[in-house]
Write an enzyme that holds these catalytic residues in place. Structure first.
Site, PDB file in Angstrom:
ATOM      1  N   GLU A 235     -13.009  -0.319  -6.865  1.00  0.00           N
ATOM      2  CA  GLU A 235     -12.765  -1.560  -5.490  1.00  0.00           C
ATOM      3  C   GLU A 235     -12.402  -0.718  -4.414  1.00  0.00           C
ATOM      4  O   GLU A 235     -12.947  -0.708  -3.380  1.00  0.00           O
ATOM      5  CB  GLU A 235     -11.806  -2.529  -6.141  1.00  0.00           C
ATOM      6  CG  GLU A 235     -11.988  -3.551  -5.082  1.00  0.00           C
ATOM      7  CD  GLU A 235     -13.009  -4.533  -4.972  1.00  0.00           C
ATOM      8  OE1 GLU A 235     -13.570  -4.631  -5.767  1.00  0.00           O
ATOM      9  OE2 GLU A 235     -13.188  -5.197  -3.736  1.00  0.00           O
TER      10      GLU A 235
ATOM     11  N   GLU B  52      21.380   1.783   6.343  1.00  0.00           N
ATOM     12  CA  GLU B  52      20.146   1.499   5.821  1.00  0.00           C
ATOM     13  C   GLU B  52      19.585   2.204   4.432  1.00  0.00           C
ATOM     14  O   GLU B  52      18.588   2.147   4.212  1.00  0.00           O
ATOM     15  CB  GLU B  52      19.285   1.524   7.022  1.00  0.00           C
ATOM     16  CG  GLU B  52      18.772   3.039   7.587  1.00  0.00           C
ATOM     17  CD  GLU B  52      19.903   3.319   8.655  1.00  0.00           C
ATOM     18  OE1 GLU B  52      20.970   2.642   8.549  1.00  0.00           O
ATOM     19  OE2 GLU B  52      19.546   4.463   9.227  1.00  0.00           O
TER      20      GLU B  52
ATOM     21  N   ASP C 212       0.828  -1.241  -0.020  1.00  0.00           N
ATOM     22  CA  ASP C 212      -0.002  -0.027   0.047  1.00  0.00           C
ATOM     23  C   ASP C 212       0.834   1.341   0.132  1.00  0.00           C
ATOM     24  O   ASP C 212       0.705   2.182   0.930  1.00  0.00           O
ATOM     25  CB  ASP C 212      -0.997  -0.126   1.250  1.00  0.00           C
ATOM     26  CG  ASP C 212      -1.870  -0.844   1.232  1.00  0.00           C
ATOM     27  OD1 ASP C 212      -2.144  -1.666   0.119  1.00  0.00           O
ATOM     28  OD2 ASP C 212      -2.054  -1.664   2.532  1.00  0.00           O
TER      29      ASP C 212
ATOM     30  N   GLU D  36      23.885   6.643   5.702  1.00  0.00           N
ATOM     31  CA  GLU D  36      23.154   5.607   6.555  1.00  0.00           C
ATOM     32  C   GLU D  36      23.393   4.339   6.185  1.00  0.00           C
ATOM     33  O   GLU D  36      23.101   4.267   4.825  1.00  0.00           O
ATOM     34  CB  GLU D  36      21.601   5.857   6.839  1.00  0.00           C
ATOM     35  CG  GLU D  36      21.309   7.396   7.492  1.00  0.00           C
ATOM     36  CD  GLU D  36      22.119   7.492   8.893  1.00  0.00           C
ATOM     37  OE1 GLU D  36      22.166   6.582   9.327  1.00  0.00           O
ATOM     38  OE2 GLU D  36      22.667   8.591   8.905  1.00  0.00           O
TER      39      GLU D  36
HETATM   40  O1  FUB Z   1      -3.375  -3.734   2.890  1.00  0.00           O
HETATM   41  C1  FUB Z   1      -4.520  -4.106   3.187  1.00  0.00           C
HETATM   42  C2  FUB Z   1      -5.604  -3.605   2.155  1.00  0.00           C
HETATM   43  O2  FUB Z   1      -5.341  -4.106   0.908  1.00  0.00           O
HETATM   44  C3  FUB Z   1      -5.509  -2.262   1.681  1.00  0.00           C
HETATM   45  O3  FUB Z   1      -6.056  -1.347   2.498  1.00  0.00           O
HETATM   46  C4  FUB Z   1      -6.142  -2.409   0.266  1.00  0.00           C
HETATM   47  O4  FUB Z   1      -5.980  -1.263  -0.589  1.00  0.00           O
HETATM   48  C5  FUB Z   1      -5.545  -3.392  -0.259  1.00  0.00           C
HETATM   49  O5  FUB Z   1      -4.111  -3.225  -0.690  1.00  0.00           O
END
Ligand code: FUB
Length: 613
Positions: free
Chosen positions: A223, A344, A49, A342
């Site tokens: 969606e 990392e 995400d 860094e």
């Molecule tokens: O990562 C959890 C859920 O999966 C997210 O809120 C959605 O957008 C999907 O990626």
């Protein structure tokens, strides 16, 4: 602290793919050629995400964190990474987790960070403990890397739906959008933590969001995961379409509230994850599309990884088709090895993990024989002569092989690391370097016996052709030597509170915000060069917002270059100020003064490990 439990099994799995990648590189590359395979962006944890944000010349990438071996969306924390070049990404750790929201108990899912009012607001969906409903919380921080704190102590808004994103329109009106299965917005107030009016449902028409076949409950393609932004007067909503699996599509509108028109797909269904989630930013003159997939070993729908592609909008403002690659985006510029970097900050890591460092920030740990870190496009120029690394070890240590071009490429230096008596007892090791010239990919390969060898916090190359720290006694180990005071104040050397080494430098008795520790650097500057500043600061009184500034007097006129943004320091720990600025003047330079000041007030503060180079 090293955990007592064994090294995570995913670490062993990841090393397998990294070996495959390095073999590909070895075949495809000759020395000096830019390496490939930098997607996914992070290799040591699963990330999902993506929510990118551009701030002060860096891309900040906020992500969720899929737990190892997840069989559901088991997510307990969020992570932040940043990059100045889109290929070497710095892991800033965990700036926020479920515990940030005392009223939430699960589902640290897809959020969005937006800057406003000198602060950073992070909108996230979480499950409300009291009723099990998904709601939207908002956290706030003074720095893009946090720490973030719950801004309200309760949800901002909630209706059982997820995936918030924020648009701040040109006039300053901010909109919070979210939703799955619906799509909603509210108008945020200027404080960004309250809203006016009630949640409005955006009509999900097929004209607006495309046609989904065979699902009467969800007749449009929309969606989840909206990402709303404005470009050239047009509003875009990029979203995850038609579960499952999802592809990424978009709609546009003439206003932030619609009406929306469906424009088509951007990224087809690809990449071993049944969800996808997009974030889009412009950075350094290019456009970047972030998404997630299941590309790492063990990866899939619940063990995802964030990746990025560079793209160009079509001339009429529409999106091109963007497909997933393992190559990723091209590097913006090069990485300067002659300033502190860094550990990392990584283009590709094999076998390593990261953790919070006891001396501040994040360090690389869980290092075993054969693990390595790739740093891409390192500009050695005419040649490095030394390599220094900040290391700690509770075992018998090992060595850092400084290699070029691949993890098996030529060794240009080897630094030994002995025991330091603890995984967070830090010391600096230095070794000679020969043959590191031009712009090359750097591989720090770690070698030694069995088990964990050592931790590494940061590193830096030295050379003899200039480019070193312009400051005298930047690490404050020699008391107040080299330092003066701009304006009023008293300097003192502090053996009690240090960031690194055994001493820091403090200033008290300031009578104006511009008063602070200073050094004259007139004879050391090169006109038109870019300089990088790093300073660790800590409050002695109050919560001073400290910044580094350069005053330049040329032909009788004084100008001020902001070297770092102002960052709030506190008395409980060290805060890193860092920035890169171009330094130029017209005419003859008569005075150049590097100094630390505060945005306001006269609070005392400490500085340590100051570098300007
Ligand atoms: O990562 C959890 C859920 O999966 C997210 O809120 C959605 O957008 C999907 O990626």
């Amino acid at each position: 602290m090293k955990p007592a439990h064994p090294v995570p099994s995913r670490k062993r799995a990841r090393r397998v793919v990294a070996v495959v990648v390095s073999l590909v590189c070895a075949v495809a590359l000759s020395p000096g050629t830019a390496a490939r395979a930098d997607n996914p962006i992070v290799q040591h944890i699963y990330t999902a995400d993506p929510a990118p944000m551009v701030h002060n010349g860096r891309v900040y990438l906020y992500t969720g964190h899929d737990e190892d071996g997840s069989t559901n969306f088991t997510m307990r924390e969020w992570r932040v990474f940043s990059s100045a070049d889109t290929v070497n990404w710095t892991d800033h750790g965990v700036p926020m987790n479920l515990a940030t929201f005392a009223w939430a108990d699960a589902n640290a899912w897809a959020g969005h960070v937006t800057p406003r009012n000198g602060k950073f607001y992070w909108y996230v969906p979480v499950r409300q403990r009291s009723n099990g409903q998904m709601v939207i919380g908002v956290a706030v921080a003074d720095s893009p890397t946090g720490p973030f704190r719950d801004a309200l102590g309760r949800p901002l808004v909630g209706n059982g739906e997820i995936d918030p994103t924020v648009l701040v329109d040109d006039g300053g009106q901010a909109y919070l959008y979210w939703g799955n299965p619906g799509l909603w917005y509210v108008r945020l107030n200027p404080d960004m933590i309250s809203f006016s009016g009630s949640a409005t449902r955006i009509p999900l028409t097929t004209a607006g969001f495309g046609t989904r076949v065979g699902n009467s409950a969800r007749p449009t393609l929309y969606e989840e995961g909206p990402w709303v932004f404005k470009r050239n007067g047009l509003y875009y909503n990029v979203f995850a379409a038609e579960c499952c699996s999802e592809f990424i599509a978009y709609s546009t509108a003439p206003s932030p509230t619609g009406p929306w028109t469906y424009r088509g797909a951007i990224m087809p269904r690809q990449g071993s994850s049944f969800t996808n989630h997009a974030g889009v930013v412009d950075f350094n003159g290019g456009s970047y599309f972030f998404y997630h997939n299941g590309a790492l070993p063990g990866g899939g729908g619940f063990t995802r990884s964030v990746a990025v592609e560079k793209f160009a909008y079509n001339a009429n403002g529409t999106f091109p088709t963007i497909t997933m690659t393992s190559t990723g985006a091209p590097q913006v510029g090069t990485l300067n090895p002659y300033v502190r970097q860094e550990a990392e900050t990584i283009a590709w890591g094999s076998g390593i993990e990261t953790e919070s460092a006891g001396e501040g920030g994040v360090n690389v740990g869980w290092i075993e024989n054969g693990d390595y870190i790739k740093v891409k496009g390192v500009a050695f120029g005419t040649g490095a002569t030394s390599f220094s690394a900040r290391v700690a070890s509770a075992s018998s240590g090992g060595r850092i092989e400084v290699r070029l071009d691949s993890s098996t490429g030529p060794i240009v230096g080897t630094c030994d690391v002995g025991s330091t008596g603890g995984w967070q007892n830090w010391t600096t090791t230095t070794c000679g370097v020969s043959g590191a010239t031009g712009t090359r990919d750097l591989y720090l390969r770690f070698a030694g016996g069995g088990g964990n060898l050592f931790n590494i916090n940061y590193w830096q190359f030295g050379n003899t052709a200039g480019g070193g720290n312009l400051l005298t006694n930047g690490n404050a180990e020699n008391g107040t030597t080299g330092w003066g005071v701009l304006g009023s104040g008293t300097l003192s050397s502090h053996p009690d509170v240090v960031h690194g080494g055994t001493r820091s430098l403090g200033i008290t008795g300031r009578t104006a915000s511009w008063n602070g520790p200073s050094q004259n650097v007139t004879s050391r500057l090169t006109n038109g060069r870019s300089y990088t500043t790093t300073v660790w600061v800590r409050a002695q009184s109050g919560t001073p917002s400290v910044r580094a500034t350069l005053s330049l007097t040329a032909n009788g006129t004084t100008t001020y270059v902001s070297l770092t943004p102002a960052v709030t320091a506190n008395a409980n720990g060290w805060t890193l100020l860092t920035g890169t600025a171009n330094v130029s003047w017209g005419g003859t330079l008569s005075n150049a003064t590097f100094y630390l000041e505060t945005a306001a007030g006269t609070d005392g503060f400490l500085i340590d490990d100051v570098s300007f180079q």
